[in-house]
Design a protein around this motif. Structure first.
Motif, PDB file in Angstrom:
ATOM      1  N   VAL A  13     -13.570  -2.911 -28.624  1.00 34.97           N
ATOM      2  CA  VAL A  13     -12.894  -4.167 -28.261  1.00 34.97           C
ATOM      3  C   VAL A  13     -12.159  -4.072 -26.931  1.00 34.97           C
ATOM      4  CG1 VAL A  13     -12.728  -4.983 -30.644  1.00 34.97           C
ATOM      5  CG2 VAL A  13     -10.896  -3.556 -29.683  1.00 34.97           C
ATOM      6  N   ASP A  14     -12.095  -2.874 -26.360  1.00 39.91           N
ATOM      7  CA  ASP A  14     -11.531  -2.713 -25.021  1.00 39.91           C
ATOM      8  C   ASP A  14     -12.608  -2.718 -23.948  1.00 39.91           C
ATOM      9  OD1 ASP A  14      -8.834  -2.516 -25.855  1.00 39.91           O
ATOM     10  OD2 ASP A  14      -9.163  -0.433 -26.451  1.00 39.91           O
ATOM     11  N   GLY A  15     -13.881  -2.887 -24.377  1.00 42.28           N
ATOM     12  CA  GLY A  15     -14.974  -2.980 -23.429  1.00 42.28           C
ATOM     13  C   GLY A  15     -15.626  -1.667 -23.070  1.00 42.28           C
ATOM     14  N   ASN A  16     -15.242  -0.565 -23.740  1.00 45.33           N
ATOM     15  CA  ASN A  16     -15.818   0.742 -23.444  1.00 45.33           C
ATOM     16  C   ASN A  16     -17.081   0.982 -24.271  1.00 45.33           C
ATOM     17  OD1 ASN A  16     -13.573   1.441 -21.733  1.00 45.33           O
ATOM     18  ND2 ASN A  16     -12.384   1.808 -23.599  1.00 45.33           N
ATOM     19  N   ALA A  17     -18.133   1.476 -23.628  1.00 39.94           N
ATOM     20  CA  ALA A  17     -19.402   1.706 -24.307  1.00 39.94           C
ATOM     21  C   ALA A  17     -19.241   2.745 -25.418  1.00 39.94           C
ATOM     22  CB  ALA A  17     -20.458   2.169 -23.305  1.00 39.94           C
ATOM     23  N   ILE A  18     -19.855   2.494 -26.566  1.00 48.86           N
ATOM     24  CA  ILE A  18     -19.812   3.424 -27.690  1.00 48.86           C
ATOM     25  C   ILE A  18     -21.199   3.530 -28.298  1.00 48.86           C
ATOM     26  CG2 ILE A  18     -17.371   3.154 -28.298  1.00 48.86           C
ATOM     27  CD1 ILE A  18     -18.220   1.049 -30.341  1.00 48.86           C
ATOM     28  N   THR A  19     -21.507   4.701 -28.836  1.00 48.50           N
ATOM     29  CA  THR A  19     -22.761   4.892 -29.570  1.00 48.50           C
ATOM     30  C   THR A  19     -22.502   5.238 -31.029  1.00 48.50           C
ATOM     31  OG1 THR A  19     -22.837   7.225 -28.887  1.00 48.50           O
ATOM     32  CG2 THR A  19     -24.001   5.626 -27.506  1.00 48.50           C
ATOM     33  N   SER A  20     -21.259   5.616 -31.351  1.00 47.96           N
ATOM     34  CA  SER A  20     -20.899   5.935 -32.733  1.00 47.96           C
ATOM     35  C   SER A  20     -19.393   5.752 -32.917  1.00 47.96           C
ATOM     36  CB  SER A  20     -21.308   7.362 -33.101  1.00 47.96           C
ATOM     37  OG  SER A  20     -20.564   8.302 -32.342  1.00 47.96           O
ATOM     38  N   LEU A  21     -18.992   5.617 -34.176  1.00 50.04           N
ATOM     39  CA  LEU A  21     -17.580   5.491 -34.533  1.00 50.04           C
ATOM     40  C   LEU A  21     -17.349   6.206 -35.855  1.00 50.04           C
ATOM     41  CD1 LEU A  21     -16.917   1.677 -33.855  1.00 50.04           C
ATOM     42  CD2 LEU A  21     -15.993   3.581 -32.515  1.00 50.04           C
ATOM     43  N   SER A  22     -16.177   6.796 -36.006  1.00 49.90           N
ATOM     44  CA  SER A  22     -15.757   7.379 -37.276  1.00 49.90           C
ATOM     45  C   SER A  22     -14.411   6.785 -37.646  1.00 49.90           C
ATOM     46  CB  SER A  22     -15.650   8.908 -37.176  1.00 49.90           C
ATOM     47  OG  SER A  22     -16.908   9.494 -36.941  1.00 49.90           O
ATOM     48  N   ASP A  23     -14.215   6.582 -38.952  1.00 51.40           N
ATOM     49  CA  ASP A  23     -12.967   5.978 -39.389  1.00 51.40           C
ATOM     50  C   ASP A  23     -12.600   6.518 -40.765  1.00 51.40           C
ATOM     51  OD1 ASP A  23     -11.008   3.588 -38.732  1.00 51.40           O
ATOM     52  OD2 ASP A  23     -11.482   3.437 -40.867  1.00 51.40           O
ATOM     53  N   ASP A  24     -11.337   6.904 -40.932  1.00 48.45           N
ATOM     54  CA  ASP A  24     -10.866   7.459 -42.204  1.00 48.45           C
ATOM     55  C   ASP A  24     -10.865   6.430 -43.319  1.00 48.45           C
ATOM     56  OD1 ASP A  24     -10.523   9.926 -41.070  1.00 48.45           O
ATOM     57  OD2 ASP A  24      -8.382   9.654 -40.654  1.00 48.45           O
ATOM     58  N   GLU A  25     -10.947   5.164 -42.977  1.00 48.04           N
ATOM     59  CA  GLU A  25     -11.025   4.125 -43.994  1.00 48.04           C
ATOM     60  C   GLU A  25     -12.436   3.577 -44.150  1.00 48.04           C
ATOM     61  OE1 GLU A  25      -8.103   1.189 -42.859  1.00 48.04           O
ATOM     62  OE2 GLU A  25      -6.632   2.091 -44.211  1.00 48.04           O
ATOM     63  N   GLY A  26     -13.207   3.597 -43.072  1.00 48.94           N
ATOM     64  CA  GLY A  26     -14.539   3.008 -43.121  1.00 48.94           C
ATOM     65  C   GLY A  26     -14.559   1.547 -42.717  1.00 48.94           C
ATOM     66  N   ALA A  27     -13.514   1.112 -42.018  1.00 52.05           N
ATOM     67  CA  ALA A  27     -13.414  -0.277 -41.544  1.00 52.05           C
ATOM     68  C   ALA A  27     -13.533  -0.274 -40.026  1.00 52.05           C
ATOM     69  CB  ALA A  27     -12.096  -0.897 -41.984  1.00 52.05           C
ATOM     70  N   PHE A  28     -14.638  -0.785 -39.509  1.00 47.87           N
ATOM     71  CA  PHE A  28     -14.952  -0.668 -38.093  1.00 47.87           C
ATOM     72  C   PHE A  28     -14.887  -2.032 -37.415  1.00 47.87           C
ATOM     73  CE2 PHE A  28     -17.153   2.664 -40.400  1.00 47.87           C
ATOM     74  CZ  PHE A  28     -16.817   3.793 -39.680  1.00 47.87           C
ATOM     75  N   VAL A  29     -14.519  -2.019 -36.138  1.00 44.66           N
ATOM     76  CA  VAL A  29     -14.506  -3.244 -35.356  1.00 44.66           C
ATOM     77  C   VAL A  29     -15.090  -2.935 -33.980  1.00 44.66           C
ATOM     78  CG1 VAL A  29     -12.131  -2.878 -34.546  1.00 44.66           C
ATOM     79  CG2 VAL A  29     -13.091  -5.186 -34.568  1.00 44.66           C
ATOM     80  N   PHE A  30     -15.967  -3.828 -33.514  1.00 40.67           N
ATOM     81  CA  PHE A  30     -16.633  -3.613 -32.223  1.00 40.67           C
ATOM     82  C   PHE A  30     -17.203  -4.946 -31.765  1.00 40.67           C
ATOM     83  CE2 PHE A  30     -19.566  -2.712 -35.675  1.00 40.67           C
ATOM     84  CZ  PHE A  30     -20.709  -3.431 -35.348  1.00 40.67           C
ATOM     85  N   THR A  31     -17.842  -4.948 -30.615  1.00 37.46           N
ATOM     86  CA  THR A  31     -18.497  -6.137 -30.096  1.00 37.46           C
ATOM     87  C   THR A  31     -19.689  -5.701 -29.261  1.00 37.46           C
ATOM     88  OG1 THR A  31     -18.148  -8.217 -28.902  1.00 37.46           O
ATOM     89  CG2 THR A  31     -17.017  -6.263 -28.034  1.00 37.46           C
ATOM     90  N   LYS A  32     -20.361  -6.649 -28.623  1.00 39.04           N
ATOM     91  CA  LYS A  32     -21.483  -6.263 -27.767  1.00 39.04           C
ATOM     92  C   LYS A  32     -21.108  -6.445 -26.306  1.00 39.04           C
ATOM     93  CE  LYS A  32     -23.943 -10.720 -28.099  1.00 39.04           C
ATOM     94  NZ  LYS A  32     -25.223 -11.362 -28.479  1.00 39.04           N
ATOM     95  N   LYS A  33     -21.803  -5.728 -25.460  1.00 38.88           N
ATOM     96  CA  LYS A  33     -21.521  -5.723 -24.028  1.00 38.88           C
ATOM     97  C   LYS A  33     -21.726  -7.116 -23.441  1.00 38.88           C
ATOM     98  CE  LYS A  33     -24.473  -3.529 -21.485  1.00 38.88           C
ATOM     99  NZ  LYS A  33     -25.252  -2.402 -20.916  1.00 38.88           N
ATOM    100  N   ASP A  34     -20.867  -7.487 -22.502  1.00 42.62           N
ATOM    101  CA  ASP A  34     -21.002  -8.776 -21.826  1.00 42.62           C
ATOM    102  C   ASP A  34     -22.398  -8.904 -21.221  1.00 42.62           C
ATOM    103  OD1 ASP A  34     -18.462  -9.574 -22.438  1.00 42.62           O
ATOM    104  OD2 ASP A  34     -17.589  -9.021 -20.492  1.00 42.62           O
TER     105      ASP A  34
END
Length: 529
Positions: free
Chosen positions: A87-108
């Motif tokens: 959500v800050d606009g930085n490219a990501i290919t994976s995410l890990s979360d201790d809760e399993g609740a993820f938030v993201f978007t797609k590139k402009d």
């Protein structure tokens, strides 16, 4: 920008000098010094631009719907996706979360309507999901669940064996991992076989061999099956799995064994009574085999066939075996006529809430999750889309309609036909309320300076249920829709402003009363100099 605020301050002082004629006194010609500006001045923080798309994806236990600590990877067209950002606009290919609740978007500017998400979690079957990256109506949020199956269920099996290989990666004795029962599966690696990684390099030392299976007469096999088995299939038929096994081998350093210098033997259970081309499977049959590549998310047809062994009368299953030189998720498949009528849900009774409802279709052939966002007839799948989730012309499934707090609105009495239109009379089991939350940033170095936060990412959840993204009503106000009246919710705020102290959380009671959440910010200071 802050520099502009400073310039405006300086300009104001200069203007005052001009308008006052250098502050000279007309009567006695005494020069009066100009007033000094207040110094220093704490400047309210600046916010980012509001996001036009927020994906809130929750990895949940299939049975309980509770969120699960997990890792997700993004795939697109058989490769790592380059179009997903945080959500800050930085490219990501994976995410890990201790809760399993993820938030993201797609590139402009990315012309991407969906992405494949691979989910992995300790004690669960890994699985691929296809997630839409498009909103409905005026909403900017997509809330979705990624349900995964625990390896401890009644209709699944799982075992791990530890072993050691030579310094050159060669097995010194046979390595066998085997489960039994209706979900039985096995992998047998002979002695003298070299274990290799994806690049063909030998893997030596301590290794673990994990084998999992699922009963294809229950919904378990369909639920653990990675998405995409019918990707690109426009034949008018669909592929369905009638036997599955997942084999994973890992070195002590975490690197996975992917290939072998010579073939190994893998098996899976095939329930008696399963039909291929209208004829029941029997001993001696040769069946088609497909494999799923976890690195690309792509299914492929294997050249080798699965040999159907003797019937195990105790479990009423056949043991299907094959040889392979690589490891992955394997499935014995059959062809069935596709549902060309589409899958259409006809809701009646209670109205669908603003945030929509979720629908699970669960049977031995499918285990799918859909969203319902409107009343009346809602097309979950068109005819061509039916192949994507393995819906045949004669498909039946158990139907459950529920909300994001896991309250059931409809449950079918067993399996019902789902090709075409099926009815789901809805009953609202709870009272739902919505309320607005105003997000305000207040300077920690001057509490009198504050400003609305119009571009935050706000999510809310009841207990261990999935996290929903709130709607952005503009001007720093966010709408928490369809909460269960009287229940306690945790609200998390990512302000997306510079120098904020980080994620802010608050607890509210769902009663329809507007709330305010403050975000502490270390604000910039300017002077008149």
């Amino acid at each position: 920008m802050i520099s502009n605020k400073k310039s405006i301050l300086a300009l104001s002082v200069a203007s005052a000098l001009v308008l006052s004629g250098c502050f000279s006194d007309d009567d006695d010609n005494v020069v009066v010094p100009p007033p000094e500006p207040t110094d220093p001045v704490v400047v309210p923080p600046e916010s980012s631009d509001p996001l036009t798309l927020v994906i809130s994806a929750n990895v949940v236990d299939r049975a309980s719907n509770d969120i699960v600590p997990s890792t997700i990877r993004f795939l697109e067209g058989g490769a790592v996706s380059s179009n997903i950002v945080n959500v800050d606009g930085n490219a990501i290919t994976s995410l890990s979360d201790d809760e399993g609740a993820f938030v993201f978007t797609k590139k402009d500017g990315a012309e991407l309507s969906e992405v494949t998400i691979r989910v992995s979690a300790e004690g669960y079957f890994s699985k691929d999901f296809t997630v839409a990256l498009e909103t409905s109506g005026d909403s900017t949020a997509v809330n979705t669940l990624l349900p995964i199956v625990a390896k401890t269920g009644d209709d699944v099996s799982d075992t791990t064996v530890e072993a050691s290989v030579g310094t050159d990666g060669t097995t010194t004795s046979e390595i066998v991992a085997e489960t039994t029962g209706k979900a039985g599966a096995s992998a047998k690696i002979p002695s003298g076989v070299v274990l290799q990684d994806a690049d063909g390099a030998a893997i030596s030392g301590a290794v673990s061999l994990n084998v999992s299976g699922a009963d294809s007469n229950s919904s378990a096999a369909a639920l653990v099956l990675p998405a995409g088995l019918n990707a690109g299939n426009d034949s008018g038929n669909i592929l369905q799995a009638i036997g599955v096994s997942n084999v994973v081998m890992t070195a002590a350093n975490g690197k996975k064994v992917k290939k072998f210098s010579s073939p190994i033997t893998v098996s899976m259970s095939i329930p008696a009574g399963k039909k291929v081309n209208g004829v029941e499977v029997k001993t001696g049959d040769m069946l088609n085999l497909r494999s799923h590549n976890e690195d690309t998310g792509v299914w492929s047809a294997e050249e080798q066939m699965v040999t159907v062994g003797e019937l195990n009368e105790a479990t009423n299953t056949y043991n299907g075996t094959f040889q392979t030189d690589h490891l992955t998720f394997f499935a014995v498949t059959r062809n069935e006529p596709r549902c060309d009528a589409g899958v259409i849900i006809n809701t009646s009774g209670a109205s669908v809430p603003n945030t929509g409802l979720l629908v699970t279709m669960q049977s031995s052939d499918m285990g799918e999750l859909f969203a319902v966002t409107q009343d009346g007839n809602t097309t979950l799948l068109t005819g061509p889309q039916s192949s994507r989730v393995r819906v045949s012309a004669t498909a039946t499934a158990s139907i459950r309609v529920f909300d994001f707090s896991n309250n059931t609105w409809f449950q079918s009495n067993g399996e019902i036909p789902v090709c075409g239109t099926f009815d789901t009379p809805l009953t609202n089991p709870v009272t739902l309320v919505s309320e607005n939350v105003s997000i305000t940033a207040t300077c920690t170095n001057d509490s009198t300076v504050s400003t609305p936060v119009p571009a935050a990412v706000v999510r809310y959840a009841q207990g261990s249920s999935s996290r929903r993204a709130a709607g952005n009503a503009g001007g720093g106000t966010y709408t928490l829709s369809d909460m269960v009246q009287g229940q306690t919710y945790t609200v998390s705020v990512k302000p997306r402003i510079a120098n904020a102290t980080g994620l802010v959380t608050a607890t509210i009671t769902a009663d329809g009363t507007a709330e305010t959440i403050n975000v502490p910010v270390t604000c910039s200071v300017v002077t008149g100099a």
